[in-house]
Design an enzyme around this catalytic site. Structure first.
Site, PDB file in Angstrom:
ATOM      1  N   LYS A 190       0.870  -1.003   5.580  1.00  0.00           N
ATOM      2  CA  LYS A 190       0.234  -2.398   5.240  1.00  0.00           C
ATOM      3  C   LYS A 190       1.103  -3.112   4.319  1.00  0.00           C
ATOM      4  CE  LYS A 190      -3.862  -4.095   3.033  1.00  0.00           C
ATOM      5  NZ  LYS A 190      -5.307  -3.976   2.598  1.00  0.00           N
ATOM      6  N   LYS A 245      -0.299  -3.322   9.708  1.00  0.00           N
ATOM      7  CA  LYS A 245      -1.040  -4.581   9.354  1.00  0.00           C
ATOM      8  C   LYS A 245      -0.139  -5.333   8.286  1.00  0.00           C
ATOM      9  CE  LYS A 245      -4.841  -5.879   6.474  1.00  0.00           C
ATOM     10  NZ  LYS A 245      -5.992  -5.415   5.395  1.00  0.00           N
TER      11      LYS A 245
END
Ligand code: PBG
Length: 322
Positions: A190, A245
């Site tokens: 992330k 992400k």
């Protein structure tokens, strides 16, 4: 090459990548109240909803073939430095999980494990006097939060906070408490992205976060090897599924994670990516539906098993019409 591209039947026949509603995870924002919806200005087409409305929409999702929903809370009550509400057994998220499990049992429920919707400072963790995000102190609270979700019946807990060691700590706590079937979807790669802006509006953390950043815990977006190290750690700590992400700007990371770990990998088409598509479409500059489907195929081509997208319902409807 063009002989095989001339007709629709040969194009369809040799398409290397498939997409079905079963690959989609629909992220939703939950609010308190009854029969209540609330638009998110920076995400056209997205509404926060109270639990009763969520149940109806979840039934609709299942009827379209979407069997996974990711829950995010919009907390209107007081936020606190220690985010006590994050592990309230009767909090908004545990109640939403129970209601979904009671009324739409076929839907897989995935919950966000992070403190940002609950903290008065908008960070994903607890902070010290200098504003530094404390690691192990935060992990201790994340464990309580994950357990409260597991007890309520969550299928997956999904830590999105990027603290070190939280996957192993949560796995151990779940196992010790008898929740050995609760799966962990790890937000492993992330990045500290600028594309989360509309989400921070949606969960109401933007104003609390102010000008502070998440650079001391989320990944630097220039790094790929470091993302692989994060994934390797989460695999070793017991993650069942990894996540990359944001999505489209990080397809290289997605392909590399799939290639190196041969694990089920999810990708998150984040709020800013969705907002870009919607905004361009509102101006008549892009076809929202066609561009959405193209991005989803791109995620599958790069190796994603599952795709979190705010366009999940739109995509499922389009696939059902076809
Ligand atoms: C935070 C969290 C974020 C998202 C999911 N969980 C934002 C952040 O890290 O600030 C982003 C999702 C999106 O932008 O759609 N725990």
């Amino acid at each position: 090459m063009r002989r095989m591209r001339r007709d629709a039947f040969t194009r369809d026949m040799m398409r290397e990548t498939s997409l079905s509603a079963a690959n989609l995870i629909w992220p939703v924002f939950v609010i308190e109240g009854e029969k209540r919806t609330m638009a998110v200005d920076s995400m056209p087409g997205v509404e926060r909803m109270s639990i009763d409305v969520l149940i109806e929409r979840a039934k609709e999702a299942a009827s379209l073939g979407i069997f996974a929903i990711a829950l995010f809370p919009y907390i209107e009550s007081e936020k606190t430095p220690y985010a006590e509400e994050a592990h309230n057994a009767n909090g908004l998220i545990p109640r939403a999980i129970k209601a979904l499990k009671a009324h739409v049992p076929d839907i897989g429920v995935i919950t966000d494990v992070a403190l940002d919707p609950y903290t008065s400072h908008g960070q994903d963790g607890l902070i010290d006097d200098a504003g530094y995000i404390l690691n192990d102190e935060t992990v201790a609270v994340l464990i309580q939060q994950a357990l409260s979700h597991a007890v309520a019946g969550a299928d997956f807990v999904a830590p999105s906070d990027m603290m070190d060691g939280r996957i192993g700590a949560i796995r151990e706590a779940l196992d010790e408490s008898g929740y050995f079937q609760t799966k962990i979807l790890a937000y492993s790669a992330k990045f500290a992205s600028n594309f989360y802006g509309p989400f921070r509006d949606a969960v109401g953390s933007a104003t609390f976060l102010g000008k502070s950043s998440k650079d001391t815990y989320q990944l630097d977006f220039g790094n790929s090897d470091e993302a692989m190290r994060e994934c390797a750690l989460d695999v070793a700590e017991g993650a069942d599924m990894l996540m990359v992400k944001p999505g489209l700007p990080y397809l290289d990371i997605l392909a590399r994670v799939k290639d190196e770990f041969k694990m089920p990998v999810a990708v998150y088409q984040v709020s800013g990516e969705y907002a870009m598509l919607r905004a361009a479409a509102q101006n008549g500059w892009l076809n929202y539906e066609k561009c959405l489907m193209e991005t989803l195929i791109a995620f599958r081509r790069a190796g994603a098993s599952a795709i979190l997208t705010y366009g999940a319902m739109d995509a499922a409807r389009l696939m059902n019409e076809k």
